[in-house]
Scaffold this motif. Structure first.
Motif, PDB file in Angstrom:
ATOM      1  N   TYR A  67       0.793  -1.235   0.000  1.00 37.52           N
ATOM      2  CA  TYR A  67       0.000   0.000   0.000  1.00 37.52           C
ATOM      3  C   TYR A  67       0.824   1.282   0.000  1.00 37.52           C
ATOM      4  CZ  TYR A  67      -3.435  -3.418   1.547  1.00 37.52           C
ATOM      5  OH  TYR A  67      -4.245  -4.528   1.639  1.00 37.52           O
ATOM      6  N   GLY A  68       2.127   1.169   0.089  1.00 36.99           N
ATOM      7  CA  GLY A  68       2.938   2.358   0.267  1.00 36.99           C
ATOM      8  C   GLY A  68       2.977   2.790   1.725  1.00 36.99           C
ATOM      9  N   LEU A  69       2.769   1.837   2.626  1.00 39.27           N
ATOM     10  CA  LEU A  69       2.780   2.102   4.070  1.00 39.27           C
ATOM     11  C   LEU A  69       4.076   1.581   4.683  1.00 39.27           C
ATOM     12  CD1 LEU A  69      -0.858   0.923   4.891  1.00 39.27           C
ATOM     13  CD2 LEU A  69      -0.054   3.277   4.576  1.00 39.27           C
ATOM     14  N   ARG A  70       4.387   2.070   5.870  1.00 39.35           N
ATOM     15  CA  ARG A  70       5.621   1.640   6.533  1.00 39.35           C
ATOM     16  C   ARG A  70       5.602   0.142   6.860  1.00 39.35           C
ATOM     17  NH1 ARG A  70       4.249   4.536  12.273  1.00 39.35           N
ATOM     18  NH2 ARG A  70       2.825   2.926  12.957  1.00 39.35           N
ATOM     19  N   GLU A  71       4.427  -0.466   6.960  1.00 39.96           N
ATOM     20  CA  GLU A  71       4.316  -1.887   7.295  1.00 39.96           C
ATOM     21  C   GLU A  71       4.535  -2.810   6.093  1.00 39.96           C
ATOM     22  OE1 GLU A  71       1.884   0.426  10.270  1.00 39.96           O
ATOM     23  OE2 GLU A  71       1.963   0.396   8.090  1.00 39.96           O
ATOM     24  N   ASP A  72       4.565  -2.263   4.876  1.00 37.00           N
ATOM     25  CA  ASP A  72       4.685  -3.076   3.660  1.00 37.00           C
ATOM     26  C   ASP A  72       5.873  -4.025   3.697  1.00 37.00           C
ATOM     27  OD1 ASP A  72       2.442  -1.833   2.590  1.00 37.00           O
ATOM     28  OD2 ASP A  72       3.538  -0.780   1.006  1.00 37.00           O
ATOM     29  N   GLU A  73       7.037  -3.507   3.995  1.00 34.86           N
ATOM     30  CA  GLU A  73       8.253  -4.324   3.934  1.00 34.86           C
ATOM     31  C   GLU A  73       8.247  -5.406   5.012  1.00 34.86           C
ATOM     32  OE1 GLU A  73      11.496  -5.595   1.850  1.00 34.86           O
ATOM     33  OE2 GLU A  73      10.062  -4.046   1.303  1.00 34.86           O
ATOM     34  N   ALA A  74       7.759  -5.083   6.192  1.00 26.46           N
ATOM     35  CA  ALA A  74       7.685  -6.086   7.262  1.00 26.46           C
ATOM     36  C   ALA A  74       6.740  -7.221   6.869  1.00 26.46           C
ATOM     37  CB  ALA A  74       7.238  -5.437   8.570  1.00 26.46           C
ATOM     38  N   ALA A  75       5.619  -6.876   6.262  1.00 30.34           N
ATOM     39  CA  ALA A  75       4.672  -7.905   5.807  1.00 30.34           C
ATOM     40  C   ALA A  75       5.327  -8.783   4.740  1.00 30.34           C
ATOM     41  CB  ALA A  75       3.398  -7.255   5.277  1.00 30.34           C
ATOM     42  N   TYR A  76       5.994  -8.149   3.785  1.00 32.96           N
ATOM     43  CA  TYR A  76       6.687  -8.911   2.741  1.00 32.96           C
ATOM     44  C   TYR A  76       7.712  -9.871   3.362  1.00 32.96           C
ATOM     45  CZ  TYR A  76      10.025 -10.155  -0.822  1.00 32.96           C
ATOM     46  OH  TYR A  76      10.882 -10.876  -1.619  1.00 32.96           O
ATOM     47  N   ASN A  77       8.495  -9.375   4.301  1.00 31.30           N
ATOM     48  CA  ASN A  77       9.530 -10.202   4.924  1.00 31.30           C
ATOM     49  C   ASN A  77       8.936 -11.405   5.649  1.00 31.30           C
ATOM     50  OD1 ASN A  77      11.617  -8.605   3.961  1.00 31.30           O
ATOM     51  ND2 ASN A  77      11.654  -7.320   5.794  1.00 31.30           N
ATOM     52  N   GLU A  78       7.806 -11.216   6.319  1.00 30.61           N
ATOM     53  CA  GLU A  78       7.162 -12.334   7.017  1.00 30.61           C
ATOM     54  C   GLU A  78       6.659 -13.384   6.029  1.00 30.61           C
ATOM     55  OE1 GLU A  78       7.038 -13.212  10.254  1.00 30.61           O
ATOM     56  OE2 GLU A  78       8.416 -11.527  10.496  1.00 30.61           O
ATOM     57  N   PHE A  79       6.020 -12.941   4.954  1.00 32.97           N
ATOM     58  CA  PHE A  79       5.564 -13.878   3.932  1.00 32.97           C
ATOM     59  C   PHE A  79       6.749 -14.588   3.282  1.00 32.97           C
ATOM     60  CE2 PHE A  79       1.547 -11.581   4.138  1.00 32.97           C
ATOM     61  CZ  PHE A  79       0.615 -12.584   3.904  1.00 32.97           C
ATOM     62  N   ALA A  80       7.811 -13.849   2.965  1.00 34.96           N
ATOM     63  CA  ALA A  80       8.992 -14.425   2.323  1.00 34.96           C
ATOM     64  C   ALA A  80       9.662 -15.463   3.226  1.00 34.96           C
ATOM     65  CB  ALA A  80       9.978 -13.319   1.951  1.00 34.96           C
ATOM     66  N   LYS A  81       9.662 -15.213   4.516  1.00 39.59           N
ATOM     67  CA  LYS A  81      10.255 -16.163   5.463  1.00 39.59           C
ATOM     68  C   LYS A  81       9.474 -17.485   5.444  1.00 39.59           C
ATOM     69  CE  LYS A  81      10.252 -14.598   9.609  1.00 39.59           C
ATOM     70  NZ  LYS A  81      10.411 -14.061  10.949  1.00 39.59           N
ATOM     71  N   PHE A  82       8.162 -17.401   5.320  1.00 41.26           N
ATOM     72  CA  PHE A  82       7.321 -18.594   5.372  1.00 41.26           C
ATOM     73  C   PHE A  82       7.218 -19.289   4.010  1.00 41.26           C
ATOM     74  CE2 PHE A  82       3.249 -20.872   5.619  1.00 41.26           C
ATOM     75  CZ  PHE A  82       3.466 -21.608   6.766  1.00 41.26           C
ATOM     76  N   PHE A  83       7.031 -18.521   2.926  1.00 41.71           N
ATOM     77  CA  PHE A  83       6.801 -19.093   1.596  1.00 41.71           C
ATOM     78  C   PHE A  83       8.034 -19.091   0.690  1.00 41.71           C
ATOM     79  CE2 PHE A  83       2.502 -17.594   2.781  1.00 41.71           C
ATOM     80  CZ  PHE A  83       1.809 -18.787   2.645  1.00 41.71           C
ATOM     81  N   GLY A  84       9.082 -18.357   1.069  1.00 40.08           N
ATOM     82  CA  GLY A  84      10.275 -18.234   0.243  1.00 40.08           C
ATOM     83  C   GLY A  84      10.201 -16.990  -0.632  1.00 40.08           C
ATOM     84  N   LYS A  85      11.324 -16.263  -0.686  1.00 39.95           N
ATOM     85  CA  LYS A  85      11.355 -14.983  -1.411  1.00 39.95           C
ATOM     86  C   LYS A  85      10.941 -15.100  -2.872  1.00 39.95           C
ATOM     87  CE  LYS A  85      14.292 -11.694   0.825  1.00 39.95           C
ATOM     88  NZ  LYS A  85      15.446 -10.848   0.780  1.00 39.95           N
ATOM     89  N   THR A  86      11.340 -16.162  -3.541  1.00 38.21           N
ATOM     90  CA  THR A  86      11.021 -16.278  -4.971  1.00 38.21           C
ATOM     91  C   THR A  86       9.542 -16.545  -5.224  1.00 38.21           C
ATOM     92  OG1 THR A  86      11.577 -18.630  -4.979  1.00 38.21           O
ATOM     93  CG2 THR A  86      13.337 -17.085  -5.567  1.00 38.21           C
ATOM     94  N   ASN A  87       8.813 -16.928  -4.198  1.00 38.70           N
ATOM     95  CA  ASN A  87       7.396 -17.243  -4.359  1.00 38.70           C
ATOM     96  C   ASN A  87       6.471 -16.097  -3.962  1.00 38.70           C
ATOM     97  OD1 ASN A  87       7.946 -19.839  -5.247  1.00 38.70           O
ATOM     98  ND2 ASN A  87       8.034 -20.631  -3.178  1.00 38.70           N
ATOM     99  N   VAL A  88       6.996 -15.052  -3.364  1.00 40.30           N
ATOM    100  CA  VAL A  88       6.156 -13.952  -2.890  1.00 40.30           C
ATOM    101  C   VAL A  88       6.262 -12.783  -3.868  1.00 40.30           C
ATOM    102  CG1 VAL A  88       5.704 -12.358  -0.985  1.00 40.30           C
ATOM    103  CG2 VAL A  88       6.465 -14.689  -0.501  1.00 40.30           C
TER     104      VAL A  88
END
Length: 113
Positions: A67-88
């Protein structure tokens, strides 16, 4: 205008973190922090801007809203940790417009498919 205060959000996060820890042995708990909801409404539906859990999984790919919010990168990092960076895959084009209508990627897929 925010729907809840920073203090209420912090208290809620602490409660949910505690609950997640309690069930960590029985479940794979992944905590994704949303931004503070706003009081914006469109045709009686509250805005979903800042809601990261309304993602869309397509096979091994996971599309997450940005969304262009400060939480964007943290959300991405959490998803990437669980699903893998190449899949997010980050989706930002028109996401806030869609979210202002009350839904995001998962909700959109109910209508589109």
């Amino acid at each position: 205008e925010q729907l809840i205060s920073e203090e209420d959000l912090t208290e809620s996060r602490e409660f949910m973190d505690s609950a997640a820890e309690q069930y960590a042995e029985d479940f794979a708990v992944v905590r994704i922090t949303n931004s503070i909801p706003t009081t914006r409404m469109t045709e009686g539906m509250p805005s979903a801007v800042g809601n990261y859990i309304n993602f869309l999984r397509l096979g091994d790919k996971v599309l997450i809203p940005q969304y262009g919010l400060r939480e964007d990168e943290a959300a991405y990092n959490e998803f990437a940790k669980f699903f893998g960076k190449t899949n997010v895959i980050k989706i930002s084009k028109d996401i806030s417009k869609l979210a202002d209508l009350g839904g995001v990627l998962n909700c959109f897929s109910w209508v589109a498919f």
